[in-house]
Design a protein around this motif. Sequence first.
Motif, PDB file in Angstrom:
ATOM      1  N   VAL A   8       0.842  -1.185   0.000  1.00  0.00           N
ATOM      2  CA  VAL A   8       0.000   0.000   0.000  1.00  0.00           C
ATOM      3  C   VAL A   8       0.878   1.236   0.000  1.00  0.00           C
ATOM      4  O   VAL A   8       1.860   1.315   0.732  1.00  0.00           O
ATOM      5  N   GLN A   9       0.533   2.204  -0.834  1.00  0.00           N
ATOM      6  CA  GLN A   9       1.308   3.426  -0.902  1.00  0.00           C
ATOM      7  C   GLN A   9       0.843   4.391   0.182  1.00  0.00           C
ATOM      8  O   GLN A   9      -0.334   4.721   0.262  1.00  0.00           O
ATOM      9  N   PHE A  10       1.765   4.824   1.024  1.00  0.00           N
ATOM     10  CA  PHE A  10       1.458   5.781   2.071  1.00  0.00           C
ATOM     11  C   PHE A  10       2.106   7.111   1.731  1.00  0.00           C
ATOM     12  O   PHE A  10       3.130   7.165   1.057  1.00  0.00           O
ATOM     13  N   ARG A  11       1.523   8.158   2.223  1.00  0.00           N
ATOM     14  CA  ARG A  11       2.101   9.480   1.987  1.00  0.00           C
ATOM     15  C   ARG A  11       3.427   9.602   2.742  1.00  0.00           C
ATOM     16  O   ARG A  11       3.568   9.120   3.860  1.00  0.00           O
ATOM     17  N   ALA A  12       4.376  10.232   2.104  1.00  0.00           N
ATOM     18  CA  ALA A  12       5.676  10.432   2.729  1.00  0.00           C
ATOM     19  C   ALA A  12       5.592  11.602   3.700  1.00  0.00           C
ATOM     20  O   ALA A  12       4.662  12.406   3.632  1.00  0.00           O
ATOM     21  N   PRO A  13       6.550  11.705   4.632  1.00  0.00           N
ATOM     22  CA  PRO A  13       6.553  12.842   5.535  1.00  0.00           C
ATOM     23  C   PRO A  13       6.573  14.148   4.748  1.00  0.00           C
ATOM     24  O   PRO A  13       7.307  14.271   3.756  1.00  0.00           O
ATOM     25  N   VAL A  27       9.770  28.283  18.074  1.00  0.00           N
ATOM     26  CA  VAL A  27       8.989  27.501  17.118  1.00  0.00           C
ATOM     27  C   VAL A  27       9.719  26.186  16.857  1.00  0.00           C
ATOM     28  O   VAL A  27      10.901  26.177  16.533  1.00  0.00           O
ATOM     29  N   LYS A  28       9.015  25.057  17.006  1.00  0.00           N
ATOM     30  CA  LYS A  28       9.633  23.759  16.799  1.00  0.00           C
ATOM     31  C   LYS A  28       8.647  22.843  16.081  1.00  0.00           C
ATOM     32  O   LYS A  28       7.425  23.090  16.091  1.00  0.00           O
ATOM     33  N   PRO A  29       9.136  21.778  15.421  1.00  0.00           N
ATOM     34  CA  PRO A  29       8.233  20.866  14.700  1.00  0.00           C
ATOM     35  C   PRO A  29       7.193  20.260  15.636  1.00  0.00           C
ATOM     36  O   PRO A  29       7.469  19.975  16.795  1.00  0.00           O
ATOM     37  N   ALA A  30       5.982  20.083  15.107  1.00  0.00           N
ATOM     38  CA  ALA A  30       4.913  19.470  15.895  1.00  0.00           C
ATOM     39  C   ALA A  30       5.215  17.998  16.119  1.00  0.00           C
ATOM     40  O   ALA A  30       5.819  17.338  15.276  1.00  0.00           O
ATOM     41  N   MET A  31       4.817  17.504  17.283  1.00  0.00           N
ATOM     42  CA  MET A  31       4.958  16.077  17.551  1.00  0.00           C
ATOM     43  C   MET A  31       3.980  15.305  16.669  1.00  0.00           C
ATOM     44  O   MET A  31       2.925  15.813  16.304  1.00  0.00           O
ATOM     45  N   LYS A  32       4.340  14.074  16.361  1.00  0.00           N
ATOM     46  CA  LYS A  32       3.492  13.235  15.518  1.00  0.00           C
ATOM     47  C   LYS A  32       3.122  11.984  16.314  1.00  0.00           C
ATOM     48  O   LYS A  32       3.993  11.204  16.677  1.00  0.00           O
ATOM     49  N   ILE A  33       1.841  11.819  16.580  1.00  0.00           N
ATOM     50  CA  ILE A  33       1.356  10.680  17.352  1.00  0.00           C
ATOM     51  C   ILE A  33       0.441   9.845  16.460  1.00  0.00           C
ATOM     52  O   ILE A  33      -0.531  10.358  15.892  1.00  0.00           O
ATOM     53  N   PHE A 106       5.981   0.588   8.531  1.00  0.00           N
ATOM     54  CA  PHE A 106       7.313   0.845   9.070  1.00  0.00           C
ATOM     55  C   PHE A 106       7.661   2.328   8.923  1.00  0.00           C
ATOM     56  O   PHE A 106       8.174   2.966   9.837  1.00  0.00           O
ATOM     57  N   GLN A 107       7.374   2.859   7.742  1.00  0.00           N
ATOM     58  CA  GLN A 107       7.690   4.259   7.470  1.00  0.00           C
ATOM     59  C   GLN A 107       6.957   5.172   8.440  1.00  0.00           C
ATOM     60  O   GLN A 107       7.528   6.118   8.986  1.00  0.00           O
ATOM     61  N   LYS A 108       5.704   4.886   8.648  1.00  0.00           N
ATOM     62  CA  LYS A 108       4.900   5.711   9.547  1.00  0.00           C
ATOM     63  C   LYS A 108       5.423   5.659  10.984  1.00  0.00           C
ATOM     64  O   LYS A 108       5.513   6.670  11.674  1.00  0.00           O
ATOM     65  N   ILE A 109       5.770   4.456  11.438  1.00  0.00           N
ATOM     66  CA  ILE A 109       6.224   4.287  12.819  1.00  0.00           C
ATOM     67  C   ILE A 109       7.555   4.992  13.045  1.00  0.00           C
ATOM     68  O   ILE A 109       7.755   5.668  14.066  1.00  0.00           O
ATOM     69  N   ILE A 110       8.477   4.853  12.107  1.00  0.00           N
ATOM     70  CA  ILE A 110       9.780   5.510  12.240  1.00  0.00           C
ATOM     71  C   ILE A 110       9.603   7.024  12.245  1.00  0.00           C
ATOM     72  O   ILE A 110      10.285   7.746  12.985  1.00  0.00           O
ATOM     73  N   TRP A 111       8.698   7.503  11.448  1.00  0.00           N
ATOM     74  CA  TRP A 111       8.453   8.938  11.312  1.00  0.00           C
ATOM     75  C   TRP A 111       7.797   9.503  12.565  1.00  0.00           C
ATOM     76  O   TRP A 111       8.027  10.661  12.939  1.00  0.00           O
ATOM     77  N   ALA A 112       6.986   8.707  13.236  1.00  0.00           N
ATOM     78  CA  ALA A 112       6.220   9.196  14.381  1.00  0.00           C
ATOM     79  C   ALA A 112       7.093   9.391  15.613  1.00  0.00           C
ATOM     80  O   ALA A 112       8.082   8.690  15.818  1.00  0.00           O
ATOM     81  N   ASP A 113       6.695  10.344  16.452  1.00  0.00           N
ATOM     82  CA  ASP A 113       7.373  10.549  17.726  1.00  0.00           C
ATOM     83  C   ASP A 113       6.856   9.585  18.790  1.00  0.00           C
ATOM     84  O   ASP A 113       7.567   9.241  19.729  1.00  0.00           O
TER      85      ASP A 113
END
Length: 230
Positions: A8-13, A27-33, A106-113
């Motif tokens: 499945v194709q997921f959107r990239a960060p 100002v800092k990047p928003a957390m990703k949950i 995997f991509q989503k989990i690595i990307w998430a905080d």
Amino acid sequence: MQNRYTPVQFRAPPPDEPSVKTKTGIVKPAMKILAFSGSPRKEGKTAGLLSEVLAGASELGAETELVHLVDTPVRQCMGCYSENPDDCDILHCTRGELADGMAGLFQKIIWADGIVIGSPVYWYSVSGLTKTFLDRLTPLENKEKYLDGKPCGLVAVSEDEGSVAALAPIAVALCWMGFIIPPYGIVYDNTIGPDEALEDARRLGRNLAWLCDKLKGYNFHDGEAMRPEE
């Protein structure tokens, strides 16, 4: 020909990450949950409780997303580690027979905080969707410590008893993977009133977001702070 296990194709960060402004003006990047629902019912109680967790995280400025595992069927773990631990890595476990939607997850989990995993209780255990998902996380902790210090909450829903019995062994496995479960990080709604469960879920979301922010930049596996690239 595509089948239910086709990747499945997921959107990239996004190139421009959402940001939040702190009380001090920084100002800092928003957390990703991310929340992963292991229920086959996308409008069920598990999804509802996970949504409350994400709402709590949003209160602290986190960017959130609810992922339904039923939308991304993945094959069961092939047990590569038992034959050769070196084969248990991301590349090997997303190719051949395992070329399915797990690569995107995997991509989503690595990307998430931080993440939260929710499941209905089936016979004193988590659902099959949830267990397969957890088994497939092994490549993220085997050779490279992608999960090191990543906060993770747990949610279970049952009509009777069994939530604690279902989540206890999962919590142990996640700890070994490198995840950190925050205070009040396990929520279930079988023995308490629904209003209290919703309140607990919101608390989990806030604690998860706070912990994500505080733990950034520390390598728990090696016991040292990670220095920014010069």
